[in-house]
Design an enzyme around this catalytic site. Sequence first.
Site, PDB file in Angstrom:
ATOM      1  CG  PHE A 138      -1.923   1.175   1.142  1.00  0.00           C
ATOM      2  CD1 PHE A 138      -3.028   1.098   0.310  1.00  0.00           C
ATOM      3  CD2 PHE A 138      -1.726   2.338   1.876  1.00  0.00           C
ATOM      4  CE1 PHE A 138      -3.927   2.157   0.210  1.00  0.00           C
ATOM      5  CE2 PHE A 138      -2.628   3.399   1.782  1.00  0.00           C
ATOM      6  CZ  PHE A 138      -3.730   3.306   0.958  1.00  0.00           C
ATOM      7  CG  ASP A 222       5.463   3.618   1.821  1.00  0.00           C
ATOM      8  OD1 ASP A 222       5.483   4.286   2.876  1.00  0.00           O
ATOM      9  OD2 ASP A 222       4.445   3.471   1.120  1.00  0.00           O
ATOM     10  CE  LYS A 251      -1.193   5.234   7.687  1.00  0.00           C
ATOM     11  NZ  LYS A 251      -0.817   4.639   6.400  1.00  0.00           N
TER      12      LYS A 251
END
Length: 401
Positions: A138, A222, A251
């Site tokens: 993702f 990532d 995040k």
Amino acid sequence: MTSAELLTKAETYLYPNYKPARIVFARGKGSELFDVEGKRYLDLAAGVAVCAVGHAHPDHAKAIADQAATLIHVSNYFYNDVNVRLAEALCQRAGMAKAFFCNSGAEANEAALKLARRHFFAKGETSRSRLVAFHSAFHGRTLGALSMTGTPKYKEGFGAPGGVSHVTYGDLDAVKAEMKDDVCAVVVEPLQGEGGVVPPPPGFLEGLRELCDRSGALLLMDEVQTGIGRLGAWFGFQRAGVRPDAITLAKGLGGGVPIGAMLTSEALAGSLPPGTHGSTFGGNPLACAAALSVLSILEREKLVDGARDKGDRLGKLLAGVAAELPSVCEGERGQGLLRGLVLREGFVARDILPKIAARGVLLTAAGDRVLRFSPPLVVTDAELQEGVSIVREVLAASAKT
Ligand SMILES: *Cc1c(COP(=O)(O)O)cnc(C)c1O
């Protein structure tokens, strides 16, 4: 307004691209959230691994309030005193050379994708534009980030650009077979988050580094979900002992204030020259002050080492649940405070979440069959025990029905 009134308004006015639980939160403190009626929930989701320092941390709140009362935005036509300090703080912790700021994980990955293609374009290697990414990866929802995302249902119908080959996470031979001279980069999560809390098999990340070195491609990591202490190291790549050419963050970075970042090696400092990429909001003093405050709280409260130690204990608790309920649970996996309880075939994590939430504990699903634990890094052992014991009771009841 009551929850019921707010839910009616939500159904009227909010665009229905999400399917939230029917709980309306009004306030938080540490690892606890309180709904509009004052009902308490133990938050072991932390807004999907975002609220690293918990809710309403007084130092975090003060840093944001002070910065809001001082300077919020100037644009990238000028420097500001806060993002310079954040760039230094991140580069020093990551052993990277340069920081680019944006506002989300997808944007950070968009920057990394553009960086990789532009890097080889600038060297005259214009056909070197293909990326290798992984099934179930993702990377976000913008079209560029979607092209790297490895879950078909997120991509269907959007015409995301191509130029990305997906192979199985952990399968070095499959990567090797893809490493032709048109590959500009391999993009990988140091532990797959959304894909089901899947740690890298031993030697996998090291192997990717080697394959990239051999072919001259870049290794992009990532770290949007894994970075900023989540795995018990500042960054996931440090835990694996493998050095990427660039990493992306978001995040946990702002502790809930939107901010994303890309950190690059010195060798990539010239790959996106002035005019090739940018963001109006990126690097604004408000978001950067929030992030600087997260870094200093994590340091002062020793929360990065804490994530490792508490994560190990959480892992043991979850392994205990899995051992006790073998008809429901396949096992436990993860690193630091990013853990998954893997359910047996036939169980759907998303269907179990509401039962757990009804008992006052908040989790998220990762993949179809994984209950994801991504608590605030300030979570206490007592809170972890409380949460896991409620999850055990709910799963034990599911085992009987
Ligand atoms: C959440 C996530 C993203 C996307 O971040 P947004 O801020 O939602 O755009 C990208 N990569 C990983 C690994 C993520 O977990």
